[in-house]
Design a protein around this motif. Sequence first.
Motif, mmCIF file in Angstrom:
data_model
loop_
_atom_site.group_PDB
_atom_site.id
_atom_site.type_symbol
_atom_site.label_atom_id
_atom_site.label_comp_id
_atom_site.label_asym_id
_atom_site.label_seq_id
_atom_site.Cartn_x
_atom_site.Cartn_y
_atom_site.Cartn_z
ATOM 1 N N VAL A 147 0.951 -1.290 0.035
ATOM 2 C CA VAL A 147 0.109 -0.003 -0.029
ATOM 3 C C VAL A 147 1.041 1.228 -0.031
ATOM 4 O O VAL A 147 1.770 1.361 1.012
ATOM 5 C CB VAL A 147 -0.869 -0.051 1.320
ATOM 6 N N ASP A 148 0.880 1.931 -0.946
ATOM 7 C CA ASP A 148 1.416 3.333 -1.194
ATOM 8 C C ASP A 148 0.953 4.471 -0.311
ATOM 9 O O ASP A 148 -0.391 4.842 -0.580
ATOM 10 C CB ASP A 148 1.575 3.728 -2.531
ATOM 11 N N GLU A 149 1.525 4.848 0.860
ATOM 12 C CA GLU A 149 0.964 5.672 1.611
ATOM 13 C C GLU A 149 1.562 7.161 1.357
ATOM 14 O O GLU A 149 2.476 7.242 1.072
ATOM 15 C CB GLU A 149 1.268 5.301 2.979
ATOM 16 N N HIS A 150 0.764 8.245 1.773
ATOM 17 C CA HIS A 150 1.096 9.599 1.850
ATOM 18 C C HIS A 150 0.708 10.372 2.963
ATOM 19 O O HIS A 150 -0.317 10.303 3.406
ATOM 20 C CB HIS A 150 0.602 10.392 0.569
ATOM 21 N N GLY A 151 1.405 11.201 3.302
ATOM 22 C CA GLY A 151 1.367 11.885 4.398
ATOM 23 C C GLY A 151 1.856 11.278 5.839
ATOM 24 O O GLY A 151 2.366 11.758 6.744
ATOM 25 N N SER A 152 0.904 10.399 6.356
ATOM 26 C CA SER A 152 0.925 9.534 7.634
ATOM 27 C C SER A 152 0.217 8.328 7.160
ATOM 28 O O SER A 152 -0.395 7.881 6.334
ATOM 29 C CB SER A 152 -0.086 10.295 8.671
ATOM 30 N N VAL A 153 0.685 7.308 8.531
ATOM 31 C CA VAL A 153 0.295 5.997 8.490
ATOM 32 C C VAL A 153 0.545 5.532 9.615
ATOM 33 O O VAL A 153 1.563 5.912 10.447
ATOM 34 C CB VAL A 153 0.773 5.134 7.227
ATOM 35 N N ALA A 154 -0.325 4.536 10.117
ATOM 36 C CA ALA A 154 -0.352 4.154 11.446
ATOM 37 C C ALA A 154 -0.549 2.297 11.206
ATOM 38 O O ALA A 154 -1.356 2.151 10.449
ATOM 39 C CB ALA A 154 -1.219 4.563 12.396
ATOM 40 N N VAL A 155 0.237 1.557 12.175
ATOM 41 C CA VAL A 155 0.095 0.268 12.107
ATOM 42 C C VAL A 155 0.184 -0.260 13.440
ATOM 43 O O VAL A 155 0.667 0.375 14.384
ATOM 44 C CB VAL A 155 0.888 -0.421 11.217
ATOM 45 N N GLY A 156 -0.478 -1.429 13.556
ATOM 46 C CA GLY A 156 -0.584 -1.946 14.907
ATOM 47 C C GLY A 156 -1.546 -1.406 16.026
ATOM 48 O O GLY A 156 -2.063 -0.259 15.813
ATOM 49 N N GLY A 157 -2.077 -2.132 17.033
ATOM 50 C CA GLY A 157 -2.767 -1.632 17.893
ATOM 51 C C GLY A 157 -4.311 -1.464 17.282
ATOM 52 O O GLY A 157 -4.852 -1.937 16.552
ATOM 53 N N ASN A 158 -4.773 -0.144 17.834
ATOM 54 C CA ASN A 158 -5.879 0.363 17.022
ATOM 55 C C ASN A 158 -5.842 1.219 16.099
ATOM 56 O O ASN A 158 -5.709 2.721 16.098
ATOM 57 C CB ASN A 158 -6.720 1.229 18.265
ATOM 58 N N ALA A 159 -4.991 0.670 14.934
ATOM 59 C CA ALA A 159 -4.465 1.657 13.704
ATOM 60 C C ALA A 159 -5.658 2.298 13.031
ATOM 61 O O ALA A 159 -5.328 3.545 12.478
ATOM 62 C CB ALA A 159 -3.541 0.633 13.221
ATOM 63 N N ASP A 160 -6.750 1.772 12.893
ATOM 64 C CA ASP A 160 -7.834 2.660 12.394
ATOM 65 C C ASP A 160 -8.135 3.845 12.917
ATOM 66 O O ASP A 160 -8.160 4.704 12.435
ATOM 67 C CB ASP A 160 -9.097 1.491 12.235
ATOM 68 N N GLN A 161 -8.379 3.741 14.245
ATOM 69 C CA GLN A 161 -8.560 4.928 14.951
ATOM 70 C C GLN A 161 -7.649 6.069 14.943
ATOM 71 O O GLN A 161 -7.848 7.242 14.755
ATOM 72 C CB GLN A 161 -9.006 4.417 16.338
ATOM 73 N N ILE A 162 -6.340 5.332 15.023
ATOM 74 C CA ILE A 162 -5.188 6.322 14.938
ATOM 75 C C ILE A 162 -4.911 7.267 13.528
ATOM 76 O O ILE A 162 -4.791 8.220 13.314
ATOM 77 C CB ILE A 162 -3.816 5.727 15.279
ATOM 78 N N SER A 163 -5.112 6.183 12.587
ATOM 79 C CA SER A 163 -5.122 6.861 11.099
ATOM 80 C C SER A 163 -6.244 7.775 11.000
ATOM 81 O O SER A 163 -5.820 8.733 10.318
ATOM 82 C CB SER A 163 -5.379 5.483 10.048
ATOM 83 N N SER A 164 -7.506 7.575 11.479
ATOM 84 C CA SER A 164 -8.396 8.492 11.192
ATOM 85 C C SER A 164 -8.098 9.925 11.867
ATOM 86 O O SER A 164 -8.319 11.132 11.326
ATOM 87 C CB SER A 164 -9.970 7.967 11.595
ATOM 88 N N TYR A 165 -7.647 9.929 12.935
ATOM 89 C CA TYR A 165 -7.111 10.986 13.503
ATOM 90 C C TYR A 165 -5.924 11.781 12.959
ATOM 91 O O TYR A 165 -6.191 13.050 12.914
ATOM 92 C CB TYR A 165 -6.595 10.547 15.128
ATOM 93 N N LEU A 166 -5.111 10.941 12.585
ATOM 94 C CA LEU A 166 -4.025 11.712 11.801
ATOM 95 C C LEU A 166 -4.512 12.223 10.233
ATOM 96 O O LEU A 166 -3.915 13.375 10.160
ATOM 97 C CB LEU A 166 -2.871 10.628 11.392
#
Length: 283
Positions: A147-166
Amino acid sequence: MSTPFYVSPQQAMADRAEYARKGIARGRSVVVLQYTDGVVFVAENPSRALHKVSEIYDRIAFAAVGKYNEFENLRIGGVRYADLRGYTYDREDVTARGLANVYAQTLGTIFSSAAEKPYEVELIVAEVGSAPEEDQIYRLPHDGSIVDEHGSVAVGGNADQISSYLDQRHRDGMTLAEALKLAVESLSRDTNGGERTLTAEQLEVATLDRTRPQQRKFKRILGRQLSRLLDEHATADAGDAADADADAEEGAGAGEAGASDKSTKGKGASGKDDSEGESGPLL
């Protein structure tokens, strides 16, 4: 003779994927953000010896969550691949995209093989370019997809919630201190919506800094430097709160003074209140 139990290929792959996802979700999260001078990696990791963020080559770094022994084997393999390719061809031929392809093939082969369990890891490979638009960040889940990401990315734990926040708060041109503050804020949020306090001792922070004069751009931020960056924004936030309280008090005082003026002053020839004509409406 008993008949062997049949499991459809689709169900078998779904079970393997669920097994890997649960293992990854038990790991502490890692956040990767672009900032004006490069890429910053922030991981919740109280261990000083077992790193979740590491250097691979001159401009390339690696971050992972999951089982340490599994992603450490992948990291070592990536270092060997990069060294061999750089020595055989040229240092410029070692790229994050090439390394991500190697990792994707390895993870995909392991995930598809029925002879062994899938790796419980999720990887991030990042490369810093000479300009922000040339930075590259790749996320590799357990099944070997890229997956090619831009700006910010989070993995592990509650990654979905963290990614939405970022995604809601990250912007281009952030300074290192601003990006670090945002990363720590995102990691501090738990699944119930509350917030924790993360200290410098609980964090592992590293950067790929394009402004470094040496060829190797990877640098760990440790000790007093990390504490200073965290304290700067803690002090700035406290100052902003104090300024807001002072403005509120000043506005309240001005409102009381304005009310007193209106009660004592008469109206002018135009029929309008003289106090409004002198100072304008109170906001």
